[in-house]
Design an enzyme around this catalytic site. Sequence first.
Site, mmCIF file in Angstrom:
data_model
loop_
_atom_site.group_PDB
_atom_site.id
_atom_site.type_symbol
_atom_site.label_atom_id
_atom_site.label_comp_id
_atom_site.label_asym_id
_atom_site.label_seq_id
_atom_site.Cartn_x
_atom_site.Cartn_y
_atom_site.Cartn_z
ATOM 1 N N HIS A 128 10.591 -16.518 25.540
ATOM 2 C CA HIS A 128 11.842 -17.139 25.109
ATOM 3 C C HIS A 128 13.076 -16.333 25.521
ATOM 4 C CE1 HIS A 128 9.180 -19.640 22.698
ATOM 5 N NE2 HIS A 128 10.198 -20.416 22.383
ATOM 6 N N GLU A 131 -2.120 1.427 -5.049
ATOM 7 C CA GLU A 131 -1.237 2.177 -5.964
ATOM 8 C C GLU A 131 -0.205 2.956 -5.147
ATOM 9 O OE1 GLU A 131 -3.714 4.600 -8.467
ATOM 10 O OE2 GLU A 131 -4.626 2.823 -9.405
ATOM 11 N N GLU A 162 -6.916 0.356 11.362
ATOM 12 C CA GLU A 162 -7.625 1.631 11.571
ATOM 13 C C GLU A 162 -8.898 1.639 10.711
ATOM 14 O OE1 GLU A 162 -4.379 1.417 11.113
ATOM 15 O OE2 GLU A 162 -3.527 2.330 12.905
ATOM 16 N N GLU A 168 -4.902 -5.709 3.304
ATOM 17 C CA GLU A 168 -6.348 -5.930 3.100
ATOM 18 C C GLU A 168 -7.207 -4.986 3.951
ATOM 19 O OE1 GLU A 168 -7.870 -9.312 1.797
ATOM 20 O OE2 GLU A 168 -5.989 -10.332 1.344
ATOM 21 N N ILE A 209 1.601 -5.647 -4.677
ATOM 22 C CA ILE A 209 0.720 -6.681 -5.197
ATOM 23 C C ILE A 209 1.317 -8.057 -4.925
ATOM 24 C CG2 ILE A 209 -0.490 -7.529 -7.260
ATOM 25 C CD1 ILE A 209 -1.235 -4.621 -6.177
ATOM 26 N N GLY A 253 -5.045 -6.411 -8.067
ATOM 27 C CA GLY A 253 -4.324 -5.136 -8.155
ATOM 28 C C GLY A 253 -5.193 -3.937 -7.851
HETATM 29 C C1 LIG Z 1 2.611 -7.840 2.494
HETATM 30 C C2 LIG Z 1 1.561 -7.017 1.797
HETATM 31 C C3 LIG Z 1 0.825 -7.556 0.754
HETATM 32 C C4 LIG Z 1 -0.113 -6.788 0.067
HETATM 33 N N1 LIG Z 1 -0.804 -7.340 -0.990
HETATM 34 C C5 LIG Z 1 -1.661 -6.576 -1.713
HETATM 35 C C6 LIG Z 1 -2.314 -7.099 -2.883
HETATM 36 O O1 LIG Z 1 -2.153 -8.275 -3.242
HETATM 37 N N2 LIG Z 1 -3.116 -6.268 -3.617
HETATM 38 C C7 LIG Z 1 -3.334 -4.976 -3.262
HETATM 39 O O2 LIG Z 1 -4.069 -4.280 -3.961
HETATM 40 N N3 LIG Z 1 -2.733 -4.437 -2.144
HETATM 41 C C8 LIG Z 1 -1.906 -5.206 -1.374
HETATM 42 N N4 LIG Z 1 -1.275 -4.682 -0.260
HETATM 43 C C9 LIG Z 1 -1.479 -3.279 0.072
HETATM 44 C C10 LIG Z 1 -2.363 -3.065 1.297
HETATM 45 O O3 LIG Z 1 -3.679 -3.443 1.031
HETATM 46 C C11 LIG Z 1 -2.230 -1.584 1.684
HETATM 47 O O4 LIG Z 1 -0.917 -1.412 2.173
HETATM 48 C C12 LIG Z 1 -3.237 -1.167 2.746
HETATM 49 O O5 LIG Z 1 -4.536 -1.119 2.217
HETATM 50 C C13 LIG Z 1 -2.909 0.212 3.342
HETATM 51 O O6 LIG Z 1 -2.653 1.145 2.345
HETATM 52 P P1 LIG Z 1 -1.325 2.047 2.407
HETATM 53 O O7 LIG Z 1 -0.173 1.148 2.654
HETATM 54 O O8 LIG Z 1 -1.317 2.885 1.184
HETATM 55 O O9 LIG Z 1 -1.502 2.949 3.679
HETATM 56 P P2 LIG Z 1 -2.279 4.356 3.730
HETATM 57 O O10 LIG Z 1 -3.647 4.196 3.197
HETATM 58 O O11 LIG Z 1 -1.414 5.399 3.153
HETATM 59 O O12 LIG Z 1 -2.371 4.562 5.303
HETATM 60 C C14 LIG Z 1 -1.290 5.044 6.096
HETATM 61 C C15 LIG Z 1 -1.757 5.127 7.547
HETATM 62 O O13 LIG Z 1 -2.876 6.038 7.647
HETATM 63 C C16 LIG Z 1 -3.979 5.353 8.204
HETATM 64 N N5 LIG Z 1 -5.210 5.864 7.607
HETATM 65 C C17 LIG Z 1 -5.511 5.999 6.288
HETATM 66 N N6 LIG Z 1 -6.752 6.476 6.129
HETATM 67 C C18 LIG Z 1 -7.255 6.650 7.369
HETATM 68 C C19 LIG Z 1 -8.500 7.115 7.886
HETATM 69 N N7 LIG Z 1 -9.497 7.477 7.088
HETATM 70 N N8 LIG Z 1 -8.652 7.154 9.249
HETATM 71 C C20 LIG Z 1 -7.662 6.757 10.088
HETATM 72 N N9 LIG Z 1 -6.459 6.312 9.652
HETATM 73 C C21 LIG Z 1 -6.273 6.262 8.322
HETATM 74 C C22 LIG Z 1 -3.776 3.882 7.902
HETATM 75 O O14 LIG Z 1 -4.494 3.037 8.768
HETATM 76 C C23 LIG Z 1 -2.263 3.778 8.068
HETATM 77 O O15 LIG Z 1 -1.963 3.655 9.436
HETATM 78 C C24 LIG Z 1 -0.345 -5.449 0.463
HETATM 79 C C25 LIG Z 1 0.376 -4.897 1.543
HETATM 80 C C26 LIG Z 1 1.313 -5.664 2.210
HETATM 81 C C27 LIG Z 1 2.067 -5.072 3.351
#
Ligand SMILES: Cc1cc2nc3c(=O)[nH]c(=O)nc-3n(C[C@H](O)[C@H](O)[C@H](O)COP(=O)(O)OP(=O)(O)OC[C@H]3O[C@@H](n4cnc5c(N)ncnc54)[C@H](O)[C@@H]3O)c2cc1C
Length: 399
Positions: free
Chosen positions: A340, A129, A369, A365, A159, A126
């Site tokens: 296809h 957020e 980017e 993960e 999560i 976890g």
């Molecule tokens: C199916 C799935 C399973 C998941 N499982 C887990 C889990 O088990 N545990 C857990 O903790 N999380 C989990 N996640 C969350 C995942 O790790 C996050 O979604 C991911 O780290 C991106 O964070 P965000 O979605 O808040 O995007 P944001 O951080 O809000 O980013 C939004 C956009 O801005 C870009 N961006 C952000 N910062 C920068 C920067 N400095 N420079 C350039 N571009 C930037 C990003 O690349 C993205 O395109 C999961 C997500 C999915 C989809």
Amino acid sequence: MIDLKLSEEQIMLRDSVRDYVERDVAPKIDEYDKAQKSLYPEVLPKMGELGILGVCIPEKYGGAGFDYISLALVCEELERVDTSLRVIMSVHTALSSCTLWRWASRDQKEKYLAPQAQGKKIGAFGLTEPGCGSDVANIQTRAVREGDEYVLNGTKQWISLADVADSFLIFARVGKEKGVKGIASFIVDKECPGLTTTSFHNKLGVRAGDTGEVSLQNVRIPAEKLLGKETEGFKIAMTALDNGRYTVAAGALGSIRASLEASIKYSHERKAFGQEIGKFQLIQEHLAYMQAGYDQSQLLVYKAGWLKNQGIDNTRETGMAKWQATNYASDAANRAIQIHGAMGFSGDFPLERYWRNARANTILEGTNEIQKLIQGSFILGYRRKPDLRCSLPSYKPGE
Ligand SMILES: Cc1cc2nc3c(=O)[nH]c(=O)nc-3n(C[C@H](O)[C@H](O)[C@H](O)COP(=O)(O)OP(=O)(O)OC[C@H]3O[C@@H](n4cnc5c(N)ncnc54)[C@H](O)[C@@H]3O)c2cc1C
């Protein structure tokens, strides 16, 4: 020197995983995906029985004692059938168990790592957020020390395995320190009063997997549930992601293979202009790109795995493997749909599922980017390599 030859044990492991998922999971995966029904209650016991869930954890902690290349082989076979299967390895094995192996005290290893390595208990991770994912240093979940306990409040979102896990590694802000030094990591049992989970529906992909929210409201845990030191949470999260990203990259190899195998079959079967479409050079070009993606990604994954086996820092190499392999997997699924034709657009073929699932892997993960930023920071010397030098225990048989 990197040796790409698999051992007999690795081949047997790979084949046993392939047999299991092809026989028991592949025939029903579409049904689970379409119904958005979690496969986990059904597959976790068998995966535990096969030793997959603790595949790279040393035998003395209840694991199967294989190396990191073996972990990659398992991930590839699982994701060839569906991404939701590989997510189990990323979250339970790489993000949770490998992190416990690296950071947990002897007592914590006994209580949490050993049952997880045997698949008797399931671990989750976890970090993310509602207000932040990539910007880990900005997490808002708080842990306040009160005597011999910590009291946790906050929400973790997206999560994986939220509804099926027995415990979570929860990252929370502690003390007055700002930024990364103020983040600590805790092992939190699912049954703790104040901890609740909910599952998300209507995700684009990984629909046979369980992804949800973990809410912590005045969750009291004993101080010995702290993992590492109070100031080490960020470092722990980054070392966990070094392992998690590796499994995502390895899984992407299975995703490319699934797209390629379906496309080869269809290229032979489908006729147009009096011949099988495989005879057209533009179809062959798609297949050549898919094969190139597989071959290049495999080398990157094995290089990262080799570094992990030696206990050498591999943040850059793992990030490169994750970025490239997941992009190639998306590209391969896209090309498979094109090969296809209209059938690729149909829910009766698995290509649209491959494409939806592949989209998740370029985000989770650490988005791609962020993987590019990691490359840039190493190239320009902004990151000092020794910082996370001992991020992983080196693999020694029987250790
Ligand atoms: C199916 C799935 C399973 C998941 N499982 C887990 C889990 O088990 N545990 C857990 O903790 N999380 C989990 N996640 C969350 C995942 O790790 C996050 O979604 C991911 O780290 C991106 O964070 P965000 O979605 O808040 O995007 P944001 O951080 O809000 O980013 C939004 C956009 O801005 C870009 N961006 C952000 N910062 C920068 C920067 N400095 N420079 C350039 N571009 C930037 C990003 O690349 C993205 O395109 C999961 C997500 C999915 C989809």
